[in-house]
Design a protein around this motif. Structure first.
Motif, short mmCIF file in Angstrom:
data_model
loop_
_atom_site.label_atom_id
_atom_site.label_comp_id
_atom_site.label_asym_id
_atom_site.label_seq_id
_atom_site.Cartn_x
_atom_site.Cartn_y
_atom_site.Cartn_z
N GLN A 93 3.73 16.07 -21.69
CA GLN A 93 2.79 15.01 -21.91
C GLN A 93 2.10 14.79 -20.21
O GLN A 93 2.12 13.96 -19.66
N PRO A 94 1.39 15.92 -19.86
CA PRO A 94 1.06 15.98 -18.29
C PRO A 94 -0.29 15.10 -18.31
O PRO A 94 -0.19 14.42 -17.31
N GLN A 95 -1.03 14.78 -19.08
CA GLN A 95 -2.04 13.83 -19.26
C GLN A 95 -1.58 12.39 -18.98
O GLN A 95 -2.03 11.73 -18.14
N TYR A 96 -0.41 12.10 -19.88
CA TYR A 96 0.02 10.64 -19.58
C TYR A 96 0.59 10.30 -18.16
O TYR A 96 0.42 9.48 -17.74
N ILE A 97 1.25 11.38 -17.79
CA ILE A 97 1.90 11.66 -16.46
C ILE A 97 0.60 11.28 -15.47
O ILE A 97 0.92 10.75 -14.42
N LYS A 98 -0.49 12.05 -15.43
CA LYS A 98 -1.49 12.21 -14.44
C LYS A 98 -1.99 10.61 -14.62
O LYS A 98 -2.46 10.40 -13.59
N GLU A 99 -2.43 10.15 -15.81
CA GLU A 99 -3.01 8.79 -15.82
C GLU A 99 -2.06 7.88 -15.28
O GLU A 99 -2.55 6.93 -14.48
N LEU A 100 -0.57 7.89 -15.52
CA LEU A 100 0.32 7.02 -14.64
C LEU A 100 0.18 6.97 -13.46
O LEU A 100 0.25 5.82 -12.72
N LEU A 101 0.04 8.09 -12.59
CA LEU A 101 0.24 8.34 -11.47
C LEU A 101 -1.31 7.54 -10.83
O LEU A 101 -1.22 7.07 -9.73
N GLU A 102 -2.22 8.04 -11.58
CA GLU A 102 -3.54 7.42 -10.95
C GLU A 102 -3.49 5.73 -11.08
O GLU A 102 -4.09 5.13 -10.13
N THR A 103 -3.07 5.36 -12.11
CA THR A 103 -2.99 3.98 -12.31
C THR A 103 -2.27 3.30 -11.19
O THR A 103 -2.68 2.15 -10.66
N TYR A 104 -1.11 3.77 -10.73
CA TYR A 104 -0.40 3.13 -9.74
C TYR A 104 -0.73 3.64 -8.54
O TYR A 104 0.28 3.66 -7.50
N GLU A 105 -1.75 4.37 -8.18
CA GLU A 105 -2.28 4.84 -6.76
C GLU A 105 -1.19 5.80 -6.30
O GLU A 105 -1.04 5.60 -4.95
N MET A 106 -0.61 6.61 -6.97
CA MET A 106 0.45 7.41 -6.53
C MET A 106 0.18 9.02 -6.90
O MET A 106 0.96 10.06 -6.72
N SER A 107 -1.25 9.38 -6.95
CA SER A 107 -1.64 10.93 -7.19
C SER A 107 -1.26 11.53 -5.96
O SER A 107 -1.04 12.76 -6.25
N ASP A 108 -1.02 11.06 -4.92
CA ASP A 108 -0.82 11.95 -3.75
C ASP A 108 0.45 12.10 -3.45
O ASP A 108 1.04 12.29 -2.23
N CYS A 109 1.39 11.42 -4.32
CA CYS A 109 2.84 11.15 -3.89
C CYS A 109 3.38 12.61 -3.76
O CYS A 109 3.10 13.41 -4.63
N ARG A 132 7.61 -3.87 -13.15
CA ARG A 132 7.93 -3.98 -14.55
C ARG A 132 7.07 -2.84 -15.14
O ARG A 132 7.69 -2.43 -16.11
N SER A 133 5.75 -2.98 -14.97
CA SER A 133 4.93 -1.91 -15.82
C SER A 133 5.30 -0.67 -15.71
O SER A 133 5.26 0.17 -16.43
N VAL A 134 5.52 -0.19 -14.45
CA VAL A 134 5.74 1.12 -13.81
C VAL A 134 7.01 1.72 -14.49
O VAL A 134 7.10 2.60 -15.26
N VAL A 135 8.12 0.77 -14.41
CA VAL A 135 9.47 0.94 -15.09
C VAL A 135 9.37 1.12 -16.47
O VAL A 135 9.77 1.83 -17.05
N GLY A 136 8.42 0.29 -17.31
CA GLY A 136 8.35 0.38 -18.60
C GLY A 136 7.70 1.77 -18.91
O GLY A 136 7.95 2.35 -19.89
N SER A 137 6.64 2.18 -18.13
CA SER A 137 5.95 3.33 -18.43
C SER A 137 6.93 4.61 -18.37
O SER A 137 6.74 5.54 -19.09
N LEU A 138 7.61 4.46 -17.37
CA LEU A 138 8.52 5.50 -17.17
C LEU A 138 9.42 5.51 -18.10
O LEU A 138 10.27 6.83 -18.33
N LEU A 139 10.13 4.31 -18.49
CA LEU A 139 11.29 4.43 -19.78
C LEU A 139 10.57 4.90 -21.02
O LEU A 139 11.28 5.80 -21.85
N TYR A 140 9.15 4.67 -21.26
CA TYR A 140 8.64 5.55 -22.39
C TYR A 140 8.62 6.95 -22.34
O TYR A 140 8.95 7.49 -23.13
N LEU A 141 8.23 7.30 -21.12
CA LEU A 141 8.30 8.88 -20.66
C LEU A 141 9.47 9.34 -20.93
O LEU A 141 9.70 10.62 -21.50
N ALA A 142 10.53 8.65 -20.32
CA ALA A 142 12.11 9.19 -20.51
C ALA A 142 12.62 9.28 -21.94
O ALA A 142 13.12 10.47 -22.17
N LEU A 143 12.26 8.58 -22.54
CA LEU A 143 12.59 8.59 -24.08
C LEU A 143 11.77 9.44 -25.03
O LEU A 143 12.14 10.01 -25.81
#
Length: 162
Positions: A93-109, A132-143
């Motif tokens: 899911q590269p697009q989901y991960i990219k959008e997640l990083l952009e949403t939480y302003e972490m594209s340059d991490c 909570r939102s970040v952790v929820g998004s990451l939990l979805y990705l982990a599952l």
């Protein structure tokens, strides 16, 4: 496997074919299987079919009842990228991960290769809602795709009592 646009959204006809039965994942699932060799997955007006033997046979069978538009090998479906190689089929899911990083302003991490090391989040300016939102998004990705991050994400959730 192949990806097809099906103009007729009525899937119940698939169960009329010999040996195809509906997989009971949930009452609304539209996954059909025959002899653990042939699979048909339906979503709205799209259909994917997979076979350990011959996808052309499934396509021929379906085209007798439905008007098919064959779009070629599956490469992207429902946010999941599918790569087919000689050694196997890989999903990500590269697009989901990219959008997640952009949403939480972490594209340059910078990446961390130590996923188990988690310190409590102590930034006083941070609010609980984005965390909570970040952790929820990451939990979805982990599952869904990344079991390798599941331990770190669930530990973060516990440390911050989310």
């Amino acid at each position: 496997n192949a990806y097809t646009d099906l103009n007729n959204p009525t899937w119940n006809g698939i169960t009329r074919y010999p040996s195809f039965s509906k997989v009971k994942v949930s009452p609304r699932s539209c996954i059909f299987v025959r002899n653990n060799e042939d699979y048909i997955s339906c979503f709205v007006d799209d259909i994917c079919y997979f076979s350990t033997k011959d996808c052309n046979a499934i396509e021929k069978m379906l085209s007798k009842q439905y008007k098919l538009k064959v779009l070629g090998p599956l490469s992207f479906l429902l946010g999941i990228k599918v790569q087919q190689t000689e050694t196997g089929t890989f999903i990500s899911q590269p697009q989901y991960i990219k959008e997640l990083l952009e949403t939480y302003e972490m594209s340059d991490c910078k990446p961390s290769y130590i996923t188990g090391q988690v310190n409590p989040f102590t930034d006083e300016n941070a609010t609980e809602k984005p965390l909570r939102s970040v952790v929820g998004s990451l939990l979805y990705l982990a599952l869904a795709m990344r079991p390798d991050i599941a331990f770190a994400v669930t530990r973060r959730r516990k440390l911050n009592r989310i």
